[in-house]
Design a protein around this motif. Sequence first.
Motif, PDB file in Angstrom:
ATOM      1  N   ARG A   2       0.824  -1.213   0.000  1.00  0.00           N
ATOM      2  CA  ARG A   2       0.000   0.000   0.000  1.00  0.00           C
ATOM      3  C   ARG A   2       0.862   1.268   0.000  1.00  0.00           C
ATOM      4  O   ARG A   2       0.347   2.371  -0.120  1.00  0.00           O
ATOM      5  CB  ARG A   2      -0.943  -0.018   1.188  1.00  0.00           C
ATOM      6  N   LEU A   3       2.185   1.106   0.144  1.00  0.00           N
ATOM      7  CA  LEU A   3       3.107   2.246   0.129  1.00  0.00           C
ATOM      8  C   LEU A   3       4.340   1.870  -0.686  1.00  0.00           C
ATOM      9  O   LEU A   3       5.043   0.913  -0.353  1.00  0.00           O
ATOM     10  CB  LEU A   3       3.509   2.645   1.553  1.00  0.00           C
ATOM     11  N   VAL A   4       4.572   2.603  -1.760  1.00  0.00           N
ATOM     12  CA  VAL A   4       5.755   2.379  -2.591  1.00  0.00           C
ATOM     13  C   VAL A   4       6.554   3.678  -2.638  1.00  0.00           C
ATOM     14  O   VAL A   4       5.992   4.766  -2.755  1.00  0.00           O
ATOM     15  CB  VAL A   4       5.382   1.888  -4.013  1.00  0.00           C
ATOM     16  N   GLU A   5       7.869   3.546  -2.494  1.00  0.00           N
ATOM     17  CA  GLU A   5       8.778   4.701  -2.562  1.00  0.00           C
ATOM     18  C   GLU A   5       9.718   4.502  -3.743  1.00  0.00           C
ATOM     19  O   GLU A   5      10.207   3.392  -3.967  1.00  0.00           O
ATOM     20  CB  GLU A   5       9.596   4.815  -1.274  1.00  0.00           C
ATOM     21  N   VAL A   6       9.963   5.578  -4.476  1.00  0.00           N
ATOM     22  CA  VAL A   6      10.844   5.532  -5.641  1.00  0.00           C
ATOM     23  C   VAL A   6      11.962   6.550  -5.418  1.00  0.00           C
ATOM     24  O   VAL A   6      11.692   7.741  -5.226  1.00  0.00           O
ATOM     25  CB  VAL A   6      10.077   5.854  -6.937  1.00  0.00           C
ATOM     26  N   TYR A   7      13.201   6.075  -5.425  1.00  0.00           N
ATOM     27  CA  TYR A   7      14.383   6.926  -5.246  1.00  0.00           C
ATOM     28  C   TYR A   7      15.123   6.959  -6.566  1.00  0.00           C
ATOM     29  O   TYR A   7      15.333   5.917  -7.193  1.00  0.00           O
ATOM     30  CB  TYR A   7      15.300   6.339  -4.162  1.00  0.00           C
ATOM     31  N   THR A   8      15.562   8.149  -6.995  1.00  0.00           N
ATOM     32  CA  THR A   8      16.216   8.248  -8.292  1.00  0.00           C
ATOM     33  C   THR A   8      17.258   9.363  -8.302  1.00  0.00           C
ATOM     34  O   THR A   8      17.173  10.316  -7.526  1.00  0.00           O
ATOM     35  CB  THR A   8      15.169   8.454  -9.416  1.00  0.00           C
ATOM     36  N   ARG A   9      18.219   9.188  -9.173  1.00  0.00           N
ATOM     37  CA  ARG A   9      19.216  10.239  -9.444  1.00  0.00           C
ATOM     38  C   ARG A   9      19.822   9.975 -10.811  1.00  0.00           C
ATOM     39  O   ARG A   9      19.828   8.848 -11.287  1.00  0.00           O
ATOM     40  CB  ARG A   9      20.290  10.290  -8.360  1.00  0.00           C
ATOM     41  N   THR A  10      20.323  11.034 -11.453  1.00  0.00           N
ATOM     42  CA  THR A  10      20.902  10.874 -12.788  1.00  0.00           C
ATOM     43  C   THR A  10      22.420  10.857 -12.782  1.00  0.00           C
ATOM     44  O   THR A  10      23.025  10.420 -13.752  1.00  0.00           O
ATOM     45  CB  THR A  10      20.410  11.981 -13.742  1.00  0.00           C
ATOM     46  N   ASP A  17      21.639  15.147  -5.835  1.00  0.00           N
ATOM     47  CA  ASP A  17      20.927  14.590  -4.691  1.00  0.00           C
ATOM     48  C   ASP A  17      19.985  13.492  -5.157  1.00  0.00           C
ATOM     49  O   ASP A  17      19.530  13.478  -6.301  1.00  0.00           O
ATOM     50  CB  ASP A  17      20.108  15.672  -3.979  1.00  0.00           C
ATOM     51  N   ILE A  18      19.644  12.599  -4.234  1.00  0.00           N
ATOM     52  CA  ILE A  18      18.656  11.561  -4.513  1.00  0.00           C
ATOM     53  C   ILE A  18      17.272  12.162  -4.295  1.00  0.00           C
ATOM     54  O   ILE A  18      17.021  12.828  -3.298  1.00  0.00           O
ATOM     55  CB  ILE A  18      18.865  10.345  -3.583  1.00  0.00           C
ATOM     56  N   THR A  19      16.386  11.927  -5.250  1.00  0.00           N
ATOM     57  CA  THR A  19      15.020  12.419  -5.166  1.00  0.00           C
ATOM     58  C   THR A  19      14.095  11.249  -4.839  1.00  0.00           C
ATOM     59  O   THR A  19      14.238  10.159  -5.400  1.00  0.00           O
ATOM     60  CB  THR A  19      14.590  13.047  -6.508  1.00  0.00           C
ATOM     61  N   LYS A  20      13.158  11.493  -3.937  1.00  0.00           N
ATOM     62  CA  LYS A  20      12.200  10.468  -3.527  1.00  0.00           C
ATOM     63  C   LYS A  20      10.787  10.913  -3.882  1.00  0.00           C
ATOM     64  O   LYS A  20      10.388  12.037  -3.603  1.00  0.00           O
ATOM     65  CB  LYS A  20      12.292  10.249  -2.015  1.00  0.00           C
ATOM     66  N   ALA A  21      10.042   9.991  -4.505  1.00  0.00           N
ATOM     67  CA  ALA A  21       8.606  10.165  -4.733  1.00  0.00           C
ATOM     68  C   ALA A  21       7.935   8.939  -4.137  1.00  0.00           C
ATOM     69  O   ALA A  21       8.566   7.888  -3.994  1.00  0.00           O
ATOM     70  CB  ALA A  21       8.304  10.277  -6.220  1.00  0.00           C
ATOM     71  N   VAL A  47      -6.186   9.205  -5.290  1.00  0.00           N
ATOM     72  CA  VAL A  47      -4.946   9.214  -4.534  1.00  0.00           C
ATOM     73  C   VAL A  47      -4.025  10.264  -5.142  1.00  0.00           C
ATOM     74  O   VAL A  47      -3.822  10.301  -6.350  1.00  0.00           O
ATOM     75  CB  VAL A  47      -4.266   7.826  -4.571  1.00  0.00           C
ATOM     76  N   ASN A  48      -3.484  11.119  -4.299  1.00  0.00           N
ATOM     77  CA  ASN A  48      -2.565  12.153  -4.755  1.00  0.00           C
ATOM     78  C   ASN A  48      -1.128  11.706  -4.539  1.00  0.00           C
ATOM     79  O   ASN A  48      -0.814  11.077  -3.535  1.00  0.00           O
ATOM     80  CB  ASN A  48      -2.807  13.460  -3.994  1.00  0.00           C
ATOM     81  N   VAL A  49      -0.269  12.044  -5.488  1.00  0.00           N
ATOM     82  CA  VAL A  49       1.162  11.793  -5.352  1.00  0.00           C
ATOM     83  C   VAL A  49       1.793  13.103  -4.909  1.00  0.00           C
ATOM     84  O   VAL A  49       1.745  14.091  -5.650  1.00  0.00           O
ATOM     85  CB  VAL A  49       1.777  11.312  -6.677  1.00  0.00           C
ATOM     86  N   PRO A  50       2.376  13.134  -3.698  1.00  0.00           N
ATOM     87  CA  PRO A  50       2.999  14.373  -3.227  1.00  0.00           C
ATOM     88  C   PRO A  50       4.179  14.780  -4.112  1.00  0.00           C
ATOM     89  O   PRO A  50       4.746  13.954  -4.836  1.00  0.00           O
ATOM     90  CB  PRO A  50       3.492  14.015  -1.823  1.00  0.00           C
ATOM     91  N   ASP A  51       4.555  16.046  -4.047  1.00  0.00           N
ATOM     92  CA  ASP A  51       5.734  16.503  -4.777  1.00  0.00           C
ATOM     93  C   ASP A  51       6.963  15.752  -4.291  1.00  0.00           C
ATOM     94  O   ASP A  51       7.113  15.494  -3.088  1.00  0.00           O
ATOM     95  CB  ASP A  51       5.945  18.005  -4.566  1.00  0.00           C
ATOM     96  N   PRO A  52       7.869  15.394  -5.208  1.00  0.00           N
ATOM     97  CA  PRO A  52       9.103  14.708  -4.801  1.00  0.00           C
ATOM     98  C   PRO A  52       9.925  15.562  -3.841  1.00  0.00           C
ATOM     99  O   PRO A  52       9.840  16.797  -3.853  1.00  0.00           O
ATOM    100  CB  PRO A  52       9.850  14.510  -6.122  1.00  0.00           C
ATOM    101  N   VAL A  53      10.726  14.878  -3.019  1.00  0.00           N
ATOM    102  CA  VAL A  53      11.593  15.546  -2.052  1.00  0.00           C
ATOM    103  C   VAL A  53      13.002  14.965  -2.161  1.00  0.00           C
ATOM    104  O   VAL A  53      13.192  13.872  -2.680  1.00  0.00           O
ATOM    105  CB  VAL A  53      11.080  15.368  -0.601  1.00  0.00           C
ATOM    106  N   ILE A  54      13.971  15.732  -1.668  1.00  0.00           N
ATOM    107  CA  ILE A  54      15.344  15.235  -1.572  1.00  0.00           C
ATOM    108  C   ILE A  54      15.392  14.319  -0.351  1.00  0.00           C
ATOM    109  O   ILE A  54      14.953  14.695   0.737  1.00  0.00           O
ATOM    110  CB  ILE A  54      16.349  16.393  -1.409  1.00  0.00           C
ATOM    111  N   SER A  55      15.922  13.104  -0.531  1.00  0.00           N
ATOM    112  CA  SER A  55      15.945  12.138   0.565  1.00  0.00           C
ATOM    113  C   SER A  55      17.035  11.101   0.333  1.00  0.00           C
ATOM    114  O   SER A  55      17.209  10.637  -0.800  1.00  0.00           O
ATOM    115  CB  SER A  55      14.591  11.439   0.660  1.00  0.00           C
ATOM    116  N   PRO A  56      17.735  10.692   1.377  1.00  0.00           N
ATOM    117  CA  PRO A  56      18.694   9.601   1.205  1.00  0.00           C
ATOM    118  C   PRO A  56      17.958   8.275   1.049  1.00  0.00           C
ATOM    119  O   PRO A  56      16.769   8.168   1.373  1.00  0.00           O
ATOM    120  CB  PRO A  56      19.495   9.623   2.510  1.00  0.00           C
TER     121      PRO A  56
END
Length: 96
Positions: free
Chosen positions: A17-25, A30-34, A48-57
Amino acid sequence: IGKFGFGLPNASINQTRLVEVYTRTNSQEDITKAWLDLDAPHSEVGMVNVPDPVISPLPDWVEQYMVSQGLPFDHGTVVVWVTPDRISPRRPPGLA
């Protein structure tokens, strides 16, 4: 998450019910999390709303695993199923 079309979110919410996606180029970025959280409060119309991505390790356990396997995270995407609750332990017939 929209970049991944319907495949990633649909496959993920089929298992958790909760999926996190971490990405960087690149490694200097920085690593971005959505994330997509089906248990978060929804809009008035039930969407369901997807919040704005944030910087996250990366989560500590993911980073430790990647280091232990010699997998650098200098670019790419990591998908984390947080507390998966629908994974079946069954095996297909014929597999030992």
